[in-house]
Design an enzyme around this catalytic site. Structure first.
Site, PDB file in Angstrom:
ATOM      1  N   GLY A 186      -3.295  31.727  -7.500  1.00  0.00           N
ATOM      2  CA  GLY A 186      -1.882  31.843  -7.828  1.00  0.00           C
ATOM      3  C   GLY A 186      -1.312  33.121  -7.246  1.00  0.00           C
ATOM      4  O   GLY A 186      -1.881  34.192  -7.452  1.00  0.00           O
ATOM      5  N   GLY A 190       3.710  35.207 -11.577  1.00  0.00           N
ATOM      6  CA  GLY A 190       3.839  35.982 -12.807  1.00  0.00           C
ATOM      7  C   GLY A 190       5.257  36.442 -13.091  1.00  0.00           C
ATOM      8  O   GLY A 190       6.072  36.618 -12.182  1.00  0.00           O
ATOM      9  N   CYS A 193       6.030  39.796 -11.420  1.00  0.00           N
ATOM     10  CA  CYS A 193       5.643  39.906 -10.013  1.00  0.00           C
ATOM     11  C   CYS A 193       6.862  39.652  -9.139  1.00  0.00           C
ATOM     12  O   CYS A 193       7.573  38.661  -9.320  1.00  0.00           O
ATOM     13  CB  CYS A 193       4.545  38.894  -9.679  1.00  0.00           C
ATOM     14  SG  CYS A 193       4.044  38.915  -7.949  1.00  0.00           S
ATOM     15  N   GLY A 226       2.468  32.501 -14.143  1.00  0.00           N
ATOM     16  CA  GLY A 226       3.576  31.652 -14.561  1.00  0.00           C
ATOM     17  C   GLY A 226       3.347  30.835 -15.805  1.00  0.00           C
ATOM     18  O   GLY A 226       4.169  29.975 -16.135  1.00  0.00           O
ATOM     19  N   GLY A 247      -0.761  36.995 -18.882  1.00  0.00           N
ATOM     20  CA  GLY A 247      -0.287  38.356 -19.068  1.00  0.00           C
ATOM     21  C   GLY A 247       0.814  38.406 -20.109  1.00  0.00           C
ATOM     22  O   GLY A 247       0.631  38.936 -21.206  1.00  0.00           O
ATOM     23  N   SER A 248       1.970  37.833 -19.784  1.00  0.00           N
ATOM     24  CA  SER A 248       3.123  37.920 -20.684  1.00  0.00           C
ATOM     25  C   SER A 248       2.877  37.238 -22.024  1.00  0.00           C
ATOM     26  O   SER A 248       3.429  37.652 -23.045  1.00  0.00           O
ATOM     27  CB  SER A 248       4.365  37.321 -20.009  1.00  0.00           C
ATOM     28  OG  SER A 248       4.152  35.960 -19.681  1.00  0.00           O
ATOM     29  N   GLY A 273       4.506  45.173 -14.184  1.00  0.00           N
ATOM     30  CA  GLY A 273       3.630  44.622 -13.167  1.00  0.00           C
ATOM     31  C   GLY A 273       2.739  45.707 -12.588  1.00  0.00           C
ATOM     32  O   GLY A 273       3.081  46.896 -12.610  1.00  0.00           O
ATOM     33  N   GLU A 292       6.448  46.232  -5.643  1.00  0.00           N
ATOM     34  CA  GLU A 292       6.371  44.778  -5.622  1.00  0.00           C
ATOM     35  C   GLU A 292       6.124  44.216  -7.021  1.00  0.00           C
ATOM     36  O   GLU A 292       5.656  43.105  -7.180  1.00  0.00           O
ATOM     37  CB  GLU A 292       5.251  44.334  -4.670  1.00  0.00           C
ATOM     38  CG  GLU A 292       5.487  42.979  -4.029  1.00  0.00           C
ATOM     39  CD  GLU A 292       4.486  42.692  -2.923  1.00  0.00           C
ATOM     40  OE1 GLU A 292       3.658  41.782  -3.094  1.00  0.00           O
ATOM     41  OE2 GLU A 292       4.529  43.386  -1.888  1.00  0.00           O
TER      42      GLU A 292
END
Length: 340
Positions: A186, A190, A193, A226, A247-248, A273, A292
């Protein structure tokens, strides 16, 4: 050939007839095609062998500074999942955190980069007893990653090696050929990201997972990017992922390292990030030349246990729809339809 100004979405297929058509989470849906024999969803067991670890839950916490700290790794371990300690700290700090997690009986995993102090960091990680190591890079298909993998494989202790990220069959196979055990699949999916907006590089994670699953021979697939809900996790696992990385979904929990802020009476936590301004500034000690990654906030969600329970309940229910008692059954029996 038409000029650039005249090119429409309808004519892209004519200009590039061999271009694959990607799909995202909301483009596809699971649909059952066989009667289920599971009396109750608890008969579904979503366990996975992850190198030296047996995970009861196919969920891995992302090695991000506002996601996985000692408390998060402990909590995930208690519920049969795995957290990876991030590399954005000194070697001594990371080693100390690994020892804390191990002392609490949790599974230990740690991230490192592929340049700078990565050799010394690897040696300290292994010295603490850690045998699950993640090469944490934005572009896993890079010669520096290949060199780092070869160097690690030349060292004495055997480790279960994670690398990535990649988004295509070719780059997945490249890492697999180098001897990587599990590959993060992936790119730019994110929530924090910004690779997609800054570089134009992006592939929807479900499409990437499906493409990589077609060519994989032995490496595990970690669907990464995502995932907003249990349904997204279910789709990635059904498409071929062995685990998912989030993550989130975890960053808003009590155990996440990010600090709590209050906005209009509501609680949120900071989530940054890995390539964001403040993370790079803290880690490198100077203003970064290129950014980024975004810095955002996520709603406070209570404890990790509540998040894991919701995700696993959704997965077990989805598995029962597919008459699946194991994740292998799930992938075998899963059927998709395109909804848009």
């Amino acid at each position: 050939m038409q000029t650039a100004a005249a090119v429409s979405s309808d004519s892209i297929g004519d200009l590039f007839p061999d271009m694959p058509r990607a799909f995202d989470f909301d483009d596809v849906s699971l649909v059952p095609r066989v009667p289920s024999t599971l009396v109750h969803r608890t008969e579904a067991v979503p366990a996975v062998h992850f190198g030296p670890l047996g995970l009861n839950v196919p969920i891995i916490g992302s090695p991000m500074p506002d996601v996985c700290g000692v408390d998060m790794c402990r909590a995930l371990g208690e519920h049969g999942a795995l957290g990876i300690l991030p590399r954005f700290q000194s070697i001594d700090e990371q080693a100390a955190e690994l020892r804390e997690v191990a002392a609490a009986g949790g599974p230990v995993a740690a991230a490192l980069g592929v340049t700078g102090d990565f050799r010394e960091r690897f040696a300290r990680i292994v010295e603490t007893g850690c045998r699950v190591v993640c090469l944490d890079t934005a572009n896993g298909a890079h010669e520096q990653v290949g060199l780092a993998v070869r160097w690690i494989r030349d060292q004495g202790p055997a480790v279960f090696l994670i690398a990535g990220n990649v988004a295509s069959a070719e780059t997945f196979r490249w890492l697999e050929d180098h001897g990587v055990d599990a590959i993060r699949v992936g790119i730019a999916g994110g929530s924090v990201c910004e690779t997609r907006t800054e570089t134009g590089v992006h592939a929807p994670t479900p499409y990437s997972v499906a493409e990589c699953a077609q060519v994989r021979r032995h490496a595990l697939i970690i669907g990464d990017g995502g995932i907003r809900s249990p349904a997204d996790m279910c789709k990635l696992l059904a498409l071929g992922a062995d685990c998912i990385m989030v993550g989130s979904a975890l960053a808003g929990t009590y155990e996440a390292p990010g600090r709590v802020i209050v906005v209009d009476g509501k609680k949120f936590k900071i989530m940054r990030g890995a390539a964001s301004f403040s993370v790079q500034q803290e880690f490198a000690g100077e203003d970064p030349e290129y950014i980024e990654g975004a810095e955002s906030i996520v709603a406070y969600k209570g404890h990790v246990a509540d998040v894991i329970q919701r995700y696993i309940a959704g997965l077990r229910s989805s598995m029962s729809y597919m008459d699946a008692r194991t994740l292998d059954d799930y992938r075998r029996n899963a059927s998709f339809i395109r909804v848009r």
